[in-house]
Design a protein around this motif. Structure first.
Motif, PDB file in Angstrom:
ATOM      1  N   UNK A  65      -3.214  -0.235  -8.235  1.00  0.00           N
ATOM      2  CA  UNK A  65      -3.215  -1.237  -9.191  1.00  0.00           C
ATOM      3  C   UNK A  65      -2.694  -2.672  -8.318  1.00  0.00           C
ATOM      4  N   UNK A  66      -3.333  -3.650  -8.837  1.00  0.00           N
ATOM      5  CA  UNK A  66      -3.075  -5.028  -8.338  1.00  0.00           C
ATOM      6  C   UNK A  66      -1.367  -5.083  -8.107  1.00  0.00           C
ATOM      7  N   UNK A  67      -1.041  -5.407  -7.035  1.00  0.00           N
ATOM      8  CA  UNK A  67       0.425  -5.691  -7.154  1.00  0.00           C
ATOM      9  C   UNK A  67       0.783  -6.961  -7.583  1.00  0.00           C
ATOM     10  N   UNK A  99       0.879  -1.212  -0.127  1.00  0.00           N
ATOM     11  CA  UNK A  99       0.087   0.152   0.016  1.00  0.00           C
ATOM     12  C   UNK A  99       0.825   1.223   0.100  1.00  0.00           C
ATOM     13  N   UNK A 100       0.062   2.449   0.089  1.00  0.00           N
ATOM     14  CA  UNK A 100       0.604   3.438  -0.012  1.00  0.00           C
ATOM     15  C   UNK A 100       0.212   4.504   1.071  1.00  0.00           C
ATOM     16  N   UNK A 101       1.096   5.263   1.908  1.00  0.00           N
ATOM     17  CA  UNK A 101       0.809   6.302   2.934  1.00  0.00           C
ATOM     18  C   UNK A 101       1.493   7.413   2.652  1.00  0.00           C
ATOM     19  N   UNK A 102       0.920   8.390   3.319  1.00  0.00           N
ATOM     20  CA  UNK A 102       1.517   9.709   3.279  1.00  0.00           C
ATOM     21  C   UNK A 102       1.582  10.485   4.455  1.00  0.00           C
ATOM     22  N   UNK A 103       2.469  11.618   4.385  1.00  0.00           N
ATOM     23  CA  UNK A 103       2.811  12.203   5.632  1.00  0.00           C
ATOM     24  C   UNK A 103       3.295  13.609   5.370  1.00  0.00           C
ATOM     25  N   UNK A 120      -2.991   6.511   5.772  1.00  0.00           N
ATOM     26  CA  UNK A 120      -3.281   5.572   4.741  1.00  0.00           C
ATOM     27  C   UNK A 120      -3.834   6.483   3.464  1.00  0.00           C
ATOM     28  N   UNK A 121      -3.417   6.013   2.457  1.00  0.00           N
ATOM     29  CA  UNK A 121      -3.992   6.458   1.231  1.00  0.00           C
ATOM     30  C   UNK A 121      -4.597   5.374   0.577  1.00  0.00           C
ATOM     31  N   UNK A 122      -3.983   4.372   0.265  1.00  0.00           N
ATOM     32  CA  UNK A 122      -4.388   3.151  -0.456  1.00  0.00           C
ATOM     33  C   UNK A 122      -3.773   1.910  -0.099  1.00  0.00           C
ATOM     34  N   UNK A 123      -4.492   0.763  -0.147  1.00  0.00           N
ATOM     35  CA  UNK A 123      -3.865  -0.429   0.032  1.00  0.00           C
ATOM     36  C   UNK A 123      -4.583  -1.611  -0.684  1.00  0.00           C
ATOM     37  N   UNK A 124      -3.916  -2.788  -1.128  1.00  0.00           N
ATOM     38  CA  UNK A 124      -4.231  -3.635  -1.801  1.00  0.00           C
ATOM     39  C   UNK A 124      -3.748  -5.085  -1.379  1.00  0.00           C
ATOM     40  N   UNK A 125      -4.636  -5.875  -1.006  1.00  0.00           N
ATOM     41  CA  UNK A 125      -4.321  -7.430  -0.557  1.00  0.00           C
ATOM     42  C   UNK A 125      -3.609  -8.219  -1.803  1.00  0.00           C
ATOM     43  N   UNK A 126      -3.318  -9.423  -1.507  1.00  0.00           N
ATOM     44  CA  UNK A 126      -2.949 -10.363  -2.354  1.00  0.00           C
ATOM     45  C   UNK A 126      -3.945 -10.888  -3.140  1.00  0.00           C
TER      46      UNK A 126
END
Length: 119
Positions: free
Chosen positions: A70-72, A35-39, A47-53
């Motif tokens: 996008x799907x990792x 995922x992506x986080x920002x500060x 948290x910005x966005x996450x994706x699971x397997x």
């Protein structure tokens, strides 16, 4: 030692787009989510966005409809894990350092990439 390497940050005008990329230096065992986080200065990392397997995604309300994770990919050929974040309709409030994260038996973080959106 696994490293997450981010790229794609930069300066863009409001309404513009950027695409962030994150690649692991080598395969991460038992990875379950990326995922992506920002500060921003003086604030906690958010948290910005996450994706699971399995492909399930989660977005912060502030970016829904504008950002797409996008799907990792787990490439068994080169044994690397990657994830992308397409950011559209960027706003000045999206300005932050963006960090890539990978969750496995432990949490891994990238070094961060600056995104600056000018008004």
């Amino acid at each position: 030692q696994v490293q997450l390497v981010e790229s794609g940050g930069g300066l863009v005008q409001a309404g513009g787009s950027l695409r962030l990329s994150c690649a692991a230096s080598r395969s991460i065992f038992s990875i379950t989510m990326m995922g992506w986080f920002r500060q921003t200065p003086g604030n906690q990392r958010e948290l910005v966005a996450t994706i699971t397997s399995g492909g399930s995604t989660n977005y912060a309300d502030s970016v829904k409809g504008r950002f797409t994770i996008s799907p990792f990919t787990i490439s068994m050929d080169n044994a690397k894990n990657t994830v992308y974040l397409q950011m559209n309709s960027l706003k000045p409030e999206d300005t932050a350092v963006y960090y890539c994260n990978a969750l496995a038996l432990r949490s891994y973080w990238g070094q961060g990439t600056q995104v600056t959106v000018s008004s």
